[in-house]
Write a protein that holds these residues in place. Structure first.
Motif, PDB file in Angstrom:
ATOM      1  N   GLY A  28      10.319 -15.703 -11.449  1.00  0.00           N
ATOM      2  CA  GLY A  28      11.358 -14.691 -11.625  1.00  0.00           C
ATOM      3  C   GLY A  28      11.118 -13.746 -12.792  1.00  0.00           C
ATOM      4  N   GLU A  29      10.229 -14.101 -13.704  1.00  0.00           N
ATOM      5  CA  GLU A  29       9.954 -13.250 -14.863  1.00  0.00           C
ATOM      6  C   GLU A  29       9.309 -11.945 -14.417  1.00  0.00           C
ATOM      7  OE1 GLU A  29       7.379 -13.371 -19.031  1.00  0.00           O
ATOM      8  OE2 GLU A  29       7.604 -15.199 -17.860  1.00  0.00           O
ATOM      9  N   VAL A  30       9.707 -10.845 -15.061  1.00  0.00           N
ATOM     10  CA  VAL A  30       9.197  -9.517 -14.721  1.00  0.00           C
ATOM     11  C   VAL A  30       8.489  -8.934 -15.937  1.00  0.00           C
ATOM     12  CG1 VAL A  30       9.842  -7.165 -14.042  1.00  0.00           C
ATOM     13  CG2 VAL A  30      11.059  -9.131 -13.067  1.00  0.00           C
ATOM     14  N   MET A  31       7.331  -8.314 -15.695  1.00  0.00           N
ATOM     15  CA  MET A  31       6.576  -7.642 -16.744  1.00  0.00           C
ATOM     16  C   MET A  31       6.249  -6.235 -16.238  1.00  0.00           C
ATOM     17  SD  MET A  31       2.819  -8.639 -18.289  1.00  0.00           S
ATOM     18  CE  MET A  31       3.265 -10.352 -18.379  1.00  0.00           C
ATOM     19  N   ARG A  32       6.709  -5.227 -16.953  1.00  0.00           N
ATOM     20  CA  ARG A  32       6.435  -3.836 -16.567  1.00  0.00           C
ATOM     21  C   ARG A  32       5.038  -3.443 -17.050  1.00  0.00           C
ATOM     22  NH1 ARG A  32      10.705  -2.911 -14.052  1.00  0.00           N
ATOM     23  NH2 ARG A  32      12.783  -3.261 -14.817  1.00  0.00           N
ATOM     24  N   LEU A  33       4.348  -2.657 -16.238  1.00  0.00           N
ATOM     25  CA  LEU A  33       2.996  -2.213 -16.581  1.00  0.00           C
ATOM     26  C   LEU A  33       3.035  -0.732 -16.938  1.00  0.00           C
ATOM     27  CD1 LEU A  33       0.931  -4.036 -13.814  1.00  0.00           C
ATOM     28  CD2 LEU A  33       1.328  -4.759 -16.159  1.00  0.00           C
ATOM     29  N   GLY A  34       3.358  -0.436 -18.174  1.00  0.00           N
ATOM     30  CA  GLY A  34       3.394   0.947 -18.658  1.00  0.00           C
ATOM     31  C   GLY A  34       4.425   1.790 -17.941  1.00  0.00           C
ATOM     32  N   ASP A  35       4.118   3.079 -17.809  1.00  0.00           N
ATOM     33  CA  ASP A  35       5.032   4.016 -17.172  1.00  0.00           C
ATOM     34  C   ASP A  35       4.702   4.231 -15.701  1.00  0.00           C
ATOM     35  OD1 ASP A  35       6.340   4.399 -19.591  1.00  0.00           O
ATOM     36  OD2 ASP A  35       5.039   6.071 -20.176  1.00  0.00           O
ATOM     37  N   VAL A 114       4.344  -5.894  -7.731  1.00  0.00           N
ATOM     38  CA  VAL A 114       5.447  -5.091  -7.219  1.00  0.00           C
ATOM     39  C   VAL A 114       5.066  -3.627  -7.414  1.00  0.00           C
ATOM     40  CG1 VAL A 114       7.914  -4.574  -7.371  1.00  0.00           C
ATOM     41  CG2 VAL A 114       7.091  -6.886  -7.911  1.00  0.00           C
ATOM     42  N   PHE A 115       4.900  -2.915  -6.308  1.00  0.00           N
ATOM     43  CA  PHE A 115       4.505  -1.514  -6.369  1.00  0.00           C
ATOM     44  C   PHE A 115       5.739  -0.617  -6.417  1.00  0.00           C
ATOM     45  CE2 PHE A 115       0.875  -3.696  -4.539  1.00  0.00           C
ATOM     46  CZ  PHE A 115      -0.174  -3.141  -5.265  1.00  0.00           C
ATOM     47  N   PRO A 116       5.619   0.579  -7.017  1.00  0.00           N
ATOM     48  CA  PRO A 116       6.770   1.483  -7.141  1.00  0.00           C
ATOM     49  C   PRO A 116       7.392   1.867  -5.805  1.00  0.00           C
ATOM     50  CG  PRO A 116       4.913   2.307  -8.427  1.00  0.00           C
ATOM     51  CD  PRO A 116       4.424   1.126  -7.652  1.00  0.00           C
ATOM     52  N   SER A 117       6.623   1.793  -4.731  1.00  0.00           N
ATOM     53  CA  SER A 117       7.142   2.185  -3.419  1.00  0.00           C
ATOM     54  C   SER A 117       8.200   1.214  -2.904  1.00  0.00           C
ATOM     55  CB  SER A 117       5.993   2.266  -2.412  1.00  0.00           C
ATOM     56  OG  SER A 117       5.350   1.006  -2.310  1.00  0.00           O
ATOM     57  N   GLY A 118       8.311   0.055  -3.553  1.00  0.00           N
ATOM     58  CA  GLY A 118       9.327  -0.922  -3.155  1.00  0.00           C
ATOM     59  C   GLY A 118       9.016  -1.611  -1.838  1.00  0.00           C
ATOM     60  N   GLN A 119       7.758  -1.766  -1.502  1.00  0.00           N
ATOM     61  CA  GLN A 119       7.357  -2.372  -0.234  1.00  0.00           C
ATOM     62  C   GLN A 119       7.202  -3.889  -0.334  1.00  0.00           C
ATOM     63  OE1 GLN A 119       7.114  -0.701   2.694  1.00  0.00           O
ATOM     64  NE2 GLN A 119       7.894   1.031   1.557  1.00  0.00           N
ATOM     65  N   GLY A 120       7.961  -4.522  -1.160  1.00  0.00           N
ATOM     66  CA  GLY A 120       7.885  -5.971  -1.276  1.00  0.00           C
ATOM     67  C   GLY A 120       7.024  -6.396  -2.444  1.00  0.00           C
ATOM     68  N   ILE A 121       6.756  -7.689  -2.476  1.00  0.00           N
ATOM     69  CA  ILE A 121       5.970  -8.272  -3.556  1.00  0.00           C
ATOM     70  C   ILE A 121       4.740  -8.939  -2.928  1.00  0.00           C
ATOM     71  CG2 ILE A 121       7.398 -10.346  -3.556  1.00  0.00           C
ATOM     72  CD1 ILE A 121       6.977 -10.403  -6.633  1.00  0.00           C
ATOM     73  N   LEU A 122       3.586  -8.671  -3.506  1.00  0.00           N
ATOM     74  CA  LEU A 122       2.318  -9.095  -2.924  1.00  0.00           C
ATOM     75  C   LEU A 122       1.470  -9.845  -3.938  1.00  0.00           C
ATOM     76  CD1 LEU A 122       1.351  -5.582  -1.480  1.00  0.00           C
ATOM     77  CD2 LEU A 122       2.396  -7.423  -0.193  1.00  0.00           C
ATOM     78  N   ASN A 123       0.297 -10.273  -3.496  1.00  0.00           N
ATOM     79  CA  ASN A 123      -0.727 -10.800  -4.386  1.00  0.00           C
ATOM     80  C   ASN A 123      -2.044 -10.130  -4.010  1.00  0.00           C
ATOM     81  OD1 ASN A 123      -1.914 -12.319  -2.171  1.00  0.00           O
ATOM     82  ND2 ASN A 123      -0.226 -13.756  -2.416  1.00  0.00           N
ATOM     83  N   LEU A 124      -3.113 -10.451  -4.704  1.00  0.00           N
ATOM     84  CA  LEU A 124      -4.387  -9.790  -4.427  1.00  0.00           C
ATOM     85  C   LEU A 124      -4.944 -10.145  -3.048  1.00  0.00           C
ATOM     86  CD1 LEU A 124      -6.187  -9.787  -7.884  1.00  0.00           C
ATOM     87  CD2 LEU A 124      -4.890  -7.969  -6.776  1.00  0.00           C
ATOM     88  N   ALA A 125      -4.624 -11.332  -2.547  1.00  0.00           N
ATOM     89  CA  ALA A 125      -5.061 -11.698  -1.194  1.00  0.00           C
ATOM     90  C   ALA A 125      -4.437 -10.758  -0.171  1.00  0.00           C
ATOM     91  CB  ALA A 125      -4.691 -13.143  -0.886  1.00  0.00           C
ATOM     92  N   ASP A 126      -3.154 -10.455  -0.334  1.00  0.00           N
ATOM     93  CA  ASP A 126      -2.473  -9.534   0.583  1.00  0.00           C
ATOM     94  C   ASP A 126      -3.102  -8.138   0.520  1.00  0.00           C
ATOM     95  OD1 ASP A 126      -0.656 -11.617   1.133  1.00  0.00           O
ATOM     96  OD2 ASP A 126       0.698 -10.944  -0.458  1.00  0.00           O
ATOM     97  N   VAL A 127      -3.388  -7.686  -0.693  1.00  0.00           N
ATOM     98  CA  VAL A 127      -4.022  -6.373  -0.869  1.00  0.00           C
ATOM     99  C   VAL A 127      -5.398  -6.371  -0.205  1.00  0.00           C
ATOM    100  CG1 VAL A 127      -4.921  -4.742  -2.570  1.00  0.00           C
ATOM    101  CG2 VAL A 127      -2.718  -5.865  -2.980  1.00  0.00           C
ATOM    102  N   ALA A 128      -6.161  -7.450  -0.381  1.00  0.00           N
ATOM    103  CA  ALA A 128      -7.495  -7.543   0.219  1.00  0.00           C
ATOM    104  C   ALA A 128      -7.415  -7.503   1.744  1.00  0.00           C
ATOM    105  CB  ALA A 128      -8.200  -8.825  -0.243  1.00  0.00           C
ATOM    106  N   ILE A 129      -6.435  -8.178   2.321  1.00  0.00           N
ATOM    107  CA  ILE A 129      -6.269  -8.156   3.778  1.00  0.00           C
ATOM    108  C   ILE A 129      -6.008  -6.723   4.249  1.00  0.00           C
ATOM    109  CG2 ILE A 129      -4.752  -8.873   5.675  1.00  0.00           C
ATOM    110  CD1 ILE A 129      -4.502 -11.607   4.138  1.00  0.00           C
TER     111      ILE A 129
END
Length: 160
Positions: A28-35, A114-129
């Motif tokens: 549940g912890e959230v970390m923002r990556l810059g702007d 979590v991408f700004p587009s709000g398309q859900g939450i993923l991991n690198l495996a999902d991105v690779a697919i």
């Protein structure tokens, strides 16, 4: 070799990032990556995409193993050839394997992107697919164009 190299690299990077997220972030912890609007959020998903079918992680792990076996079969048959198809299949197999490992070991998949587009939450495996799917489509389009050109060339040659 490209196929195996990409599949192994994707699996190792995916598992490494998931281990880091599990070690250094509470669920549940959230970390923002810059702007950029992008953020990391530790989420544990026991279902599939969109958190559907929660509690069925191992079933989806079996499906992932069947998918990987199918890809290996078609690769062995020679159906998956050429740079784009080999690389795309490697990304897809690496992603499927990365998530399957989570499903069998932890009975859930660690997600965190979590991408700004709000398309859900993923991991690198999902991105690779997703990258793999795009690469396979490019490979199929290239193959179709090459066949079209060959057919046009054959039809343009004088007969006799």
């Amino acid at each position: 070799m490209l196929f195996y190299f990409i599949a192994l690299l994707v699996t190792l990077v995916d598992q490494g990032t998931k281990i880091a997220v599990r070690m250094y972030m509470e669920v549940g912890e959230v970390m923002r990556l810059g702007d950029s609007g992008m953020q990391l959020q530790h989420y544990e998903n026991s279902g599939m995409a969109g958190s559907m079918f929660q509690g069925n992680a191992r079933l989806f792990g079996v499906i992932a193993v069947l998918f990987i076996a199918g890809m290996l079969y078609y690769r062995h048959k020679g159906e998956i050839r050429g740079f784009w198809m080999q690389a795309g299949a490697g990304f897809m197999v690496g992603g499927a394997l990365g998530n399957a490992i989570d499903r069998f070991v932890y009975a859930r998949v660690t997600d965190f992107l979590v991408f700004p587009s709000g398309q859900g939450i993923l991991n690198l495996a999902d991105v690779a697919i997703n990258i793999g799917v795009v690469m396979i489509i490019i490979g199929m389009l290239i193959r179709a164009y090459q066949r079209y050109r060959e057919k046009r060339l054959r039809n343009a040659l004088p007969k006799g």
